[in-house]
Design a protein around this motif. Structure first.
Motif, PDB file in Angstrom:
ATOM      1  N   GLY A  14      19.020 -36.944 -20.999  1.00 39.42           N
ATOM      2  CA  GLY A  14      18.646 -35.700 -21.660  1.00 39.42           C
ATOM      3  C   GLY A  14      17.257 -35.179 -21.362  1.00 39.42           C
ATOM      4  N   TYR A  15      16.509 -35.861 -20.501  1.00 42.49           N
ATOM      5  CA  TYR A  15      15.202 -35.340 -20.099  1.00 42.49           C
ATOM      6  C   TYR A  15      15.400 -34.057 -19.303  1.00 42.49           C
ATOM      7  CZ  TYR A  15      12.286 -39.416 -21.327  1.00 42.49           C
ATOM      8  OH  TYR A  15      11.587 -40.388 -21.988  1.00 42.49           O
ATOM      9  N   GLN A  16      14.356 -33.261 -19.230  1.00 39.69           N
ATOM     10  CA  GLN A  16      14.363 -32.039 -18.441  1.00 39.69           C
ATOM     11  C   GLN A  16      13.378 -32.201 -17.287  1.00 39.69           C
ATOM     12  OE1 GLN A  16      13.201 -29.307 -21.507  1.00 39.69           O
ATOM     13  NE2 GLN A  16      15.240 -29.238 -22.391  1.00 39.69           N
ATOM     14  N   ALA A  17      13.548 -31.394 -16.253  1.00 36.21           N
ATOM     15  CA  ALA A  17      12.634 -31.420 -15.113  1.00 36.21           C
ATOM     16  C   ALA A  17      11.671 -30.251 -15.247  1.00 36.21           C
ATOM     17  CB  ALA A  17      13.408 -31.318 -13.808  1.00 36.21           C
ATOM     18  N   GLU A  18      10.384 -30.558 -15.260  1.00 31.36           N
ATOM     19  CA  GLU A  18       9.369 -29.510 -15.321  1.00 31.36           C
ATOM     20  C   GLU A  18       8.675 -29.443 -13.966  1.00 31.36           C
ATOM     21  OE1 GLU A  18       6.002 -28.139 -18.396  1.00 31.36           O
ATOM     22  OE2 GLU A  18       5.686 -30.142 -17.580  1.00 31.36           O
ATOM     23  N   VAL A  19       8.751 -28.279 -13.328  1.00 33.49           N
ATOM     24  CA  VAL A  19       8.088 -28.046 -12.050  1.00 33.49           C
ATOM     25  C   VAL A  19       6.724 -27.438 -12.348  1.00 33.49           C
ATOM     26  CG1 VAL A  19       8.151 -26.744  -9.891  1.00 33.49           C
ATOM     27  CG2 VAL A  19      10.266 -27.693 -10.840  1.00 33.49           C
ATOM     28  N   VAL A  20       5.686 -28.012 -11.744  1.00 33.76           N
ATOM     29  CA  VAL A  20       4.319 -27.531 -11.949  1.00 33.76           C
ATOM     30  C   VAL A  20       3.749 -27.107 -10.596  1.00 33.76           C
ATOM     31  CG1 VAL A  20       2.012 -28.109 -12.801  1.00 33.76           C
ATOM     32  CG2 VAL A  20       4.031 -29.141 -13.873  1.00 33.76           C
ATOM     33  N   CYS A  21       3.170 -25.919 -10.552  1.00 33.77           N
ATOM     34  CA  CYS A  21       2.551 -25.411  -9.328  1.00 33.77           C
ATOM     35  C   CYS A  21       1.118 -25.941  -9.246  1.00 33.77           C
ATOM     36  CB  CYS A  21       2.559 -23.885  -9.342  1.00 33.77           C
ATOM     37  SG  CYS A  21       1.937 -23.138  -7.832  1.00 33.77           S
ATOM     38  N   LYS A  22       0.822 -26.663  -8.176  1.00 34.24           N
ATOM     39  CA  LYS A  22      -0.506 -27.260  -7.994  1.00 34.24           C
ATOM     40  C   LYS A  22      -1.447 -26.332  -7.224  1.00 34.24           C
ATOM     41  CE  LYS A  22      -2.669 -31.476  -6.376  1.00 34.24           C
ATOM     42  NZ  LYS A  22      -2.540 -32.717  -5.659  1.00 34.24           N
ATOM     43  N   GLU A  35       2.145 -26.084  -3.209  1.00 34.51           N
ATOM     44  CA  GLU A  35       2.273 -27.485  -3.618  1.00 34.51           C
ATOM     45  C   GLU A  35       2.789 -27.506  -5.040  1.00 34.51           C
ATOM     46  OE1 GLU A  35      -1.308 -29.724  -3.078  1.00 34.51           O
ATOM     47  OE2 GLU A  35      -1.090 -29.755  -0.906  1.00 34.51           O
ATOM     48  N   TRP A  36       3.908 -28.217  -5.210  1.00 31.48           N
ATOM     49  CA  TRP A  36       4.521 -28.369  -6.517  1.00 31.48           C
ATOM     50  C   TRP A  36       4.785 -29.837  -6.768  1.00 31.48           C
ATOM     51  CZ3 TRP A  36       6.057 -24.811  -2.847  1.00 31.48           C
ATOM     52  CH2 TRP A  36       5.934 -23.458  -3.186  1.00 31.48           C
ATOM     53  N   PHE A  37       4.701 -30.238  -8.039  1.00 36.17           N
ATOM     54  CA  PHE A  37       5.131 -31.584  -8.417  1.00 36.17           C
ATOM     55  C   PHE A  37       6.057 -31.452  -9.612  1.00 36.17           C
ATOM     56  CE2 PHE A  37       1.050 -30.994 -10.596  1.00 36.17           C
ATOM     57  CZ  PHE A  37       1.296 -31.452 -11.880  1.00 36.17           C
ATOM     58  N   ILE A  38       6.760 -32.534  -9.908  1.00 36.68           N
ATOM     59  CA  ILE A  38       7.777 -32.515 -10.958  1.00 36.68           C
ATOM     60  C   ILE A  38       7.470 -33.589 -11.982  1.00 36.68           C
ATOM     61  CG2 ILE A  38      10.239 -32.842 -11.452  1.00 36.68           C
ATOM     62  CD1 ILE A  38      10.844 -31.832  -8.661  1.00 36.68           C
ATOM     63  N   ARG A  39       7.711 -33.243 -13.238  1.00 34.29           N
ATOM     64  CA  ARG A  39       7.626 -34.206 -14.332  1.00 34.29           C
ATOM     65  C   ARG A  39       8.966 -34.248 -15.039  1.00 34.29           C
ATOM     66  NH1 ARG A  39       1.933 -32.422 -16.942  1.00 34.29           N
ATOM     67  NH2 ARG A  39       3.119 -30.613 -17.546  1.00 34.29           N
ATOM     68  N   ALA A  40       9.355 -35.418 -15.483  1.00 37.69           N
ATOM     69  CA  ALA A  40      10.505 -35.554 -16.385  1.00 37.69           C
ATOM     70  C   ALA A  40       9.920 -35.472 -17.787  1.00 37.69           C
ATOM     71  CB  ALA A  40      11.207 -36.893 -16.171  1.00 37.69           C
ATOM     72  N   VAL A  41      10.431 -34.532 -18.598  1.00 37.94           N
ATOM     73  CA  VAL A  41       9.891 -34.341 -19.937  1.00 37.94           C
ATOM     74  C   VAL A  41      11.019 -34.334 -20.968  1.00 37.94           C
ATOM     75  CG1 VAL A  41       7.867 -33.036 -19.162  1.00 37.94           C
ATOM     76  CG2 VAL A  41       9.944 -31.808 -19.748  1.00 37.94           C
ATOM     77  N   THR A  42      10.696 -34.792 -22.164  1.00 36.27           N
ATOM     78  CA  THR A  42      11.651 -34.696 -23.259  1.00 36.27           C
ATOM     79  C   THR A  42      11.670 -33.251 -23.742  1.00 36.27           C
ATOM     80  OG1 THR A  42       9.925 -35.347 -24.828  1.00 36.27           O
ATOM     81  CG2 THR A  42      11.388 -37.094 -24.029  1.00 36.27           C
ATOM     82  N   ARG A  96       4.313 -23.267 -14.757  1.00 36.40           N
ATOM     83  CA  ARG A  96       5.307 -24.303 -15.037  1.00 36.40           C
ATOM     84  C   ARG A  96       6.659 -23.671 -15.269  1.00 36.40           C
ATOM     85  NH1 ARG A  96       2.282 -28.844 -17.491  1.00 36.40           N
ATOM     86  NH2 ARG A  96       0.118 -28.251 -17.263  1.00 36.40           N
ATOM     87  N   ALA A  97       7.702 -24.404 -14.901  1.00 28.52           N
ATOM     88  CA  ALA A  97       9.074 -23.957 -15.156  1.00 28.52           C
ATOM     89  C   ALA A  97       9.899 -25.180 -15.526  1.00 28.52           C
ATOM     90  CB  ALA A  97       9.664 -23.274 -13.925  1.00 28.52           C
ATOM     91  N   VAL A  98      10.588 -25.094 -16.675  1.00 28.40           N
ATOM     92  CA  VAL A  98      11.402 -26.209 -17.158  1.00 28.40           C
ATOM     93  C   VAL A  98      12.858 -25.970 -16.755  1.00 28.40           C
ATOM     94  CG1 VAL A  98      12.204 -27.443 -19.202  1.00 28.40           C
ATOM     95  CG2 VAL A  98       9.843 -26.673 -19.062  1.00 28.40           C
ATOM     96  N   HIS A  99      13.496 -27.027 -16.276  1.00 21.82           N
ATOM     97  CA  HIS A  99      14.878 -26.958 -15.821  1.00 21.82           C
ATOM     98  C   HIS A  99      15.738 -27.923 -16.628  1.00 21.82           C
ATOM     99  CE1 HIS A  99      12.406 -25.538 -12.515  1.00 21.82           C
ATOM    100  NE2 HIS A  99      13.449 -24.820 -12.152  1.00 21.82           N
ATOM    101  N   CYS A 100      16.856 -27.411 -17.127  1.00 16.75           N
ATOM    102  CA  CYS A 100      17.824 -28.224 -17.868  1.00 16.75           C
ATOM    103  C   CYS A 100      19.107 -28.284 -17.063  1.00 16.75           C
ATOM    104  CB  CYS A 100      18.123 -27.605 -19.227  1.00 16.75           C
ATOM    105  SG  CYS A 100      16.661 -27.331 -20.231  1.00 16.75           S
ATOM    106  N   LEU A 101      19.711 -29.443 -17.007  1.00 20.92           N
ATOM    107  CA  LEU A 101      21.003 -29.530 -16.319  1.00 20.92           C
ATOM    108  C   LEU A 101      22.023 -28.683 -17.061  1.00 20.92           C
ATOM    109  CD1 LEU A 101      21.211 -33.297 -15.326  1.00 20.92           C
ATOM    110  CD2 LEU A 101      20.961 -31.338 -13.811  1.00 20.92           C
TER     111      LEU A 101
END
Length: 111
Positions: A14-22, A35-42, A96-101
């Motif tokens: 149930g985590y979401q993927a948050e894309v962050v622009c570096k 440059e982008w990185f990804i975080r798994a967030v609740t 930032r952009a949050v992605h949910c499956l």
């Protein structure tokens, strides 16, 4: 910090993927770079885990590099591979952009 394999498990939980622009995105010819990185967030953002390369590192946690995506195409391909059907890419530094499956975190059996 999580590897790709651990990232997949977190998405299933149930985590979401948050894309962050570096760095700000820019277009050169027909390709978007940045440059982008990804975080798994609740969902409530109380827990976040940074995506790192899958190799084993014999370093201290603060020395392990983030998994950085340098083209929008690479970022899209990575996220689509996990089942995301709508991908939003922040184009400005700090964006930032949050992605949910689409199916609530349940990956299909083919993945």
């Amino acid at each position: 910090m999580v590897t790709e394999t651990q990232f997949k498990v977190l998405l299933q939980q149930g985590y979401q993927a948050e894309v962050v622009c570096k760095t700000p995105a820019f277009r050169k010819n027909a390709v978007w770079y940045g440059e982008w990185f990804i975080r798994a967030v609740t969902e409530d953002r109380s827990v976040e885990k940074l995506l790192v390369p899958g190799r084993r590192w014999n370093k201290q946690p603060e020395e392990i590099p983030l998994r950085i995506f340098k083209t929008a195409n690479g970022l899209i391909s990575f996220l689509e591979g996990f089942g995301f059907d709508q991908i939003h890419i922040p184009m400005q530094k700090g964006g930032r952009a949050v992605h949910c499956l689409p199916n609530g975190g349940k990956l299909s059996s083919s993945e």
